[in-house]
Design a protein around this motif. Structure first.
Motif, PDB file in Angstrom:
ATOM      1  N   GLU A 163       0.297  -1.030   0.157  1.00 18.76           N
ATOM      2  CA  GLU A 163      -0.078  -0.172  -0.171  1.00 18.76           C
ATOM      3  C   GLU A 163       0.860   1.400  -0.203  1.00 18.76           C
ATOM      4  O   GLU A 163       0.610   1.844  -0.979  1.00 18.76           O
ATOM      5  CB  GLU A 163      -0.795  -0.084   1.144  1.00 18.76           C
ATOM      6  CG  GLU A 163      -1.942   1.558   0.974  1.00 18.76           C
ATOM      7  CD  GLU A 163      -3.306   1.102   0.280  1.00 18.76           C
ATOM      8  OE1 GLU A 163      -3.938   1.879   0.003  1.00 18.76           O
ATOM      9  OE2 GLU A 163      -3.127  -0.275  -0.533  1.00 18.76           O
ATOM     10  N   VAL A 164       1.947   1.703   0.872  1.00 22.97           N
ATOM     11  CA  VAL A 164       2.925   2.862   0.909  1.00 22.97           C
ATOM     12  C   VAL A 164       3.438   2.342  -0.494  1.00 22.97           C
ATOM     13  O   VAL A 164       3.107   3.866  -1.548  1.00 22.97           O
ATOM     14  CB  VAL A 164       3.874   1.751   2.004  1.00 22.97           C
ATOM     15  CG1 VAL A 164       5.246   3.215   2.246  1.00 22.97           C
ATOM     16  CG2 VAL A 164       3.257   2.090   2.746  1.00 22.97           C
ATOM     17  N   LEU A 165       3.934   1.478  -1.069  1.00 17.50           N
ATOM     18  CA  LEU A 165       4.733   1.692  -3.009  1.00 17.50           C
ATOM     19  C   LEU A 165       3.643   2.532  -3.317  1.00 17.50           C
ATOM     20  O   LEU A 165       3.891   2.659  -4.251  1.00 17.50           O
ATOM     21  CB  LEU A 165       5.207   0.681  -3.637  1.00 17.50           C
ATOM     22  CG  LEU A 165       6.203  -0.866  -2.220  1.00 17.50           C
ATOM     23  CD1 LEU A 165       6.926  -1.731  -2.411  1.00 17.50           C
ATOM     24  CD2 LEU A 165       7.481   0.721  -2.843  1.00 17.50           C
ATOM     25  N   SER A 166       1.916   1.908  -3.406  1.00 20.31           N
ATOM     26  CA  SER A 166       1.233   2.591  -3.941  1.00 20.31           C
ATOM     27  C   SER A 166       1.147   3.757  -4.279  1.00 20.31           C
ATOM     28  O   SER A 166       0.936   4.387  -5.276  1.00 20.31           O
ATOM     29  CB  SER A 166      -0.082   1.619  -3.978  1.00 20.31           C
ATOM     30  OG  SER A 166      -1.129   2.154  -5.198  1.00 20.31           O
ATOM     31  N   LEU A 167       1.068   4.239  -2.856  1.00 19.74           N
ATOM     32  CA  LEU A 167       0.622   5.738  -2.013  1.00 19.74           C
ATOM     33  C   LEU A 167       1.891   6.383  -2.538  1.00 19.74           C
ATOM     34  O   LEU A 167       1.529   7.337  -2.761  1.00 19.74           O
ATOM     35  CB  LEU A 167       1.033   5.965  -0.187  1.00 19.74           C
ATOM     36  CG  LEU A 167      -0.748   5.125  -0.424  1.00 19.74           C
ATOM     37  CD1 LEU A 167      -0.228   5.317   1.469  1.00 19.74           C
ATOM     38  CD2 LEU A 167      -2.216   6.297  -0.655  1.00 19.74           C
ATOM     39  N   ARG A 168       3.260   6.137  -2.627  1.00 17.77           N
ATOM     40  CA  ARG A 168       4.448   7.014  -2.938  1.00 17.77           C
ATOM     41  C   ARG A 168       4.353   7.127  -4.464  1.00 17.77           C
ATOM     42  O   ARG A 168       4.592   8.742  -4.912  1.00 17.77           O
ATOM     43  CB  ARG A 168       5.435   6.210  -3.033  1.00 17.77           C
ATOM     44  CG  ARG A 168       6.242   5.787  -2.048  1.00 17.77           C
ATOM     45  CD  ARG A 168       6.880   5.012  -1.454  1.00 17.77           C
ATOM     46  NE  ARG A 168       7.880   5.488  -2.593  1.00 17.77           N
ATOM     47  CZ  ARG A 168       9.311   5.029  -2.435  1.00 17.77           C
ATOM     48  NH1 ARG A 168       9.883   3.503  -1.507  1.00 17.77           N
ATOM     49  NH2 ARG A 168      10.566   5.696  -3.143  1.00 17.77           N
ATOM     50  N   SER A 169       3.562   6.666  -5.499  1.00 18.26           N
ATOM     51  CA  SER A 169       3.607   7.163  -6.566  1.00 18.26           C
ATOM     52  C   SER A 169       2.571   8.381  -7.019  1.00 18.26           C
ATOM     53  O   SER A 169       1.588   8.609  -8.084  1.00 18.26           O
ATOM     54  CB  SER A 169       2.561   6.269  -7.625  1.00 18.26           C
ATOM     55  OG  SER A 169       1.833   5.302  -7.031  1.00 18.26           O
ATOM     56  N   ARG A 170       1.355   8.422  -5.893  1.00 16.82           N
ATOM     57  CA  ARG A 170       0.035   9.283  -6.126  1.00 16.82           C
ATOM     58  C   ARG A 170       1.174  10.915  -6.356  1.00 16.82           C
ATOM     59  O   ARG A 170       2.013  11.510  -5.695  1.00 16.82           O
ATOM     60  CB  ARG A 170      -0.016   8.940  -5.205  1.00 16.82           C
ATOM     61  CG  ARG A 170      -0.878   7.678  -4.767  1.00 16.82           C
ATOM     62  CD  ARG A 170      -2.052   7.413  -6.070  1.00 16.82           C
ATOM     63  NE  ARG A 170      -2.261   6.026  -5.391  1.00 16.82           N
ATOM     64  CZ  ARG A 170      -3.383   5.969  -4.645  1.00 16.82           C
ATOM     65  NH1 ARG A 170      -3.861   6.675  -4.126  1.00 16.82           N
ATOM     66  NH2 ARG A 170      -4.166   4.547  -4.415  1.00 16.82           N
ATOM     67  N   PRO A 171       0.033  11.303  -7.142  1.00 16.55           N
ATOM     68  CA  PRO A 171       0.421  13.069  -6.972  1.00 16.55           C
ATOM     69  C   PRO A 171       1.008  13.739  -5.470  1.00 16.55           C
ATOM     70  O   PRO A 171       1.762  14.630  -5.674  1.00 16.55           O
ATOM     71  CB  PRO A 171      -0.621  13.864  -8.079  1.00 16.55           C
ATOM     72  CG  PRO A 171      -1.131  12.752  -8.676  1.00 16.55           C
ATOM     73  CD  PRO A 171      -1.224  11.335  -8.152  1.00 16.55           C
ATOM     74  N   PHE A 172       0.128  13.550  -4.597  1.00 15.62           N
ATOM     75  CA  PHE A 172      -0.064  14.210  -3.653  1.00 15.62           C
ATOM     76  C   PHE A 172       1.161  14.202  -2.935  1.00 15.62           C
ATOM     77  O   PHE A 172       1.565  15.170  -1.924  1.00 15.62           O
ATOM     78  CB  PHE A 172      -1.173  13.924  -2.383  1.00 15.62           C
ATOM     79  CG  PHE A 172      -1.246  12.790  -2.142  1.00 15.62           C
ATOM     80  CD1 PHE A 172      -0.868  12.525  -0.782  1.00 15.62           C
ATOM     81  CD2 PHE A 172      -1.636  12.146  -2.753  1.00 15.62           C
ATOM     82  CE1 PHE A 172      -1.124  11.607  -0.385  1.00 15.62           C
ATOM     83  CE2 PHE A 172      -2.290  10.360  -2.146  1.00 15.62           C
ATOM     84  CZ  PHE A 172      -1.517  10.501  -1.121  1.00 15.62           C
ATOM     85  N   ILE A 173       2.132  13.040  -3.126  1.00 17.61           N
ATOM     86  CA  ILE A 173       2.734  13.025  -2.847  1.00 17.61           C
ATOM     87  C   ILE A 173       4.328  13.356  -2.909  1.00 17.61           C
ATOM     88  O   ILE A 173       5.352  13.797  -2.551  1.00 17.61           O
ATOM     89  CB  ILE A 173       3.828  11.113  -2.648  1.00 17.61           C
ATOM     90  CG1 ILE A 173       2.424  10.333  -1.688  1.00 17.61           C
ATOM     91  CG2 ILE A 173       4.924  10.774  -1.566  1.00 17.61           C
ATOM     92  CD1 ILE A 173       2.740  10.834  -0.328  1.00 17.61           C
ATOM     93  N   ASP A 174       3.764  13.861  -4.280  1.00 17.73           N
ATOM     94  CA  ASP A 174       4.870  14.589  -5.287  1.00 17.73           C
ATOM     95  C   ASP A 174       5.185  16.042  -5.502  1.00 17.73           C
ATOM     96  O   ASP A 174       5.864  16.392  -4.586  1.00 17.73           O
ATOM     97  CB  ASP A 174       4.840  14.164  -6.872  1.00 17.73           C
ATOM     98  CG  ASP A 174       4.961  12.901  -7.105  1.00 17.73           C
ATOM     99  OD1 ASP A 174       5.831  11.859  -6.382  1.00 17.73           O
ATOM    100  OD2 ASP A 174       4.694  12.591  -8.305  1.00 17.73           O
ATOM    101  N   ALA A 175       3.738  15.994  -5.021  1.00 21.87           N
ATOM    102  CA  ALA A 175       3.852  17.768  -4.032  1.00 21.87           C
ATOM    103  C   ALA A 175       3.929  17.934  -3.004  1.00 21.87           C
ATOM    104  O   ALA A 175       4.892  19.107  -2.426  1.00 21.87           O
ATOM    105  CB  ALA A 175       1.589  18.155  -4.416  1.00 21.87           C
ATOM    106  N   ALA A 176       3.739  17.305  -2.537  1.00 21.00           N
ATOM    107  CA  ALA A 176       4.743  17.420  -0.737  1.00 21.00           C
ATOM    108  C   ALA A 176       6.194  17.154  -0.958  1.00 21.00           C
ATOM    109  O   ALA A 176       6.781  18.227  -0.037  1.00 21.00           O
ATOM    110  CB  ALA A 176       3.924  15.869   0.134  1.00 21.00           C
TER     111      ALA A 176
END
Length: 285
Positions: A163-176
């Motif tokens: 789940e963490v690997l999936s979340l790491r690819s989300r745009p909001f992580i890139d924005a953070a």
């Protein structure tokens, strides 16, 4: 119209299943919390004059081979087994969530090392590893809890890492990351809240598994002390009675183990459908 007609029975069946599971879980919770403090009977009281009495009004579940009331013994046994299952499941979930989140967030060599350890532990049967762990301690509640927790965090770690690997690819992580957020802040504020529903589901599913694990260890004589009422001990002590044709000392502890675990599994399935709308929509078709 045809799709709706097909979907309604499925929805009705799911609601009935979830409601039944919830009622059973609430009844079990009330039984283990209310019955022992209110009753004036001693579940260890021996009455050799009434040993192996079949189910009756005086003893709805009958008595065991030394005359103890089986209904009271089953309630106390369920209380102990449920306590062991809850504490062990919560401990394993916390450990697995922490390890899985760190492995997924750090990546690289840290992730590879953690996953190799997970793969190595996964190759060993849980029961065999649990027997090895409890053998290092004297029989008791805490050795069983430690044994179950140390053998059941692995699946949670795998789920949380994915789940963490999936979340790491989300745009909001890139924005953070672009905003200058530290890795610790990203993990605490963004990744962990995203994996909590999955971790909670893993904990609920682990409770019945932990109860069965404790019962297996106690049945083998490696779990709780023989004098302490647990569902595994009750089944183990009833083996001789079953061979003699007395079925009730084995049947009722077994039902007390099977029915609550099925009810918890039913609630966990409803939770899984709630956090996974795609699967829920597939079940309604």
């Amino acid at each position: 119209m045809a799709d709706t007609a097909i979907a309604l029975p499925g929805r009705t069946a799911r609601r009935v299943r979830v409601t039944t599971s919830a009622v059973i879980v609430v009844a079990v919770g009330l039984a283990v919390l209310v019955v022992p403090p209110l009753t004036q009977l001693d579940q260890q009281a021996v009455d050799l004059a009434n040993k192996l009495v079949p189910p009756s009004l005086a003893h709805p579940f009958g008595t065991d081979d030394v005359g103890r009331d089986l209904l009271l013994r089953c309630v106390y046994g369920l209380r102990v087994s449920l306590l062991v299952g809850l504490v062990a499941a919560l401990t394993a979930t916390v450990v697995g969530t922490a390890i899985g989140a760190l492995a997924g967030a750090l990546g690289g060599w840290a992730d590879r090392i953690v996953m190799r350890v997970v793969d190595a532990l996964s190759s060993i049967p849980h029961l065999l590893l649990g027997i090895f762990i409890v053998a290092m301690f004297r029989p008791g509640v805490w050795p069983v809890i430690i044994s179950v927790a140390l053998t059941h965090w692995i699946s949670t770690a795998r789920i949380v890492r994915a789940e963490v690997l999936s979340l790491r690819s989300r745009p909001f992580i890139d924005a953070a990351v672009s905003g200058g957020a530290s890795r610790t802040r990203i993990v605490v504020r963004h990744l962990l809240p995203g994996v909590l529903p999955q971790a909670g589901l893993a904990a609920v599913l682990m409770v019945p598994h932990a109860m069965w694990h404790e019962s297996a260890l106690s049945f083998l004589g490696l779990g709780l002390p023989a004098h302490q009422a647990s569902l595994g001990n009750l089944v183990q002590s009833a083996r001789g009675s079953l061979l003699a044709g007395d079925w009730w000392p084995t049947l009722f502890p077994g039902l007390f183990l099977i029915i609550p675990t099925l009810a918890l599994a039913g609630l966990a399935g409803a939770w899984r459908d709630r956090i996974n709308p795609r699967r829920k929509s597939e079940l309604m078709l």
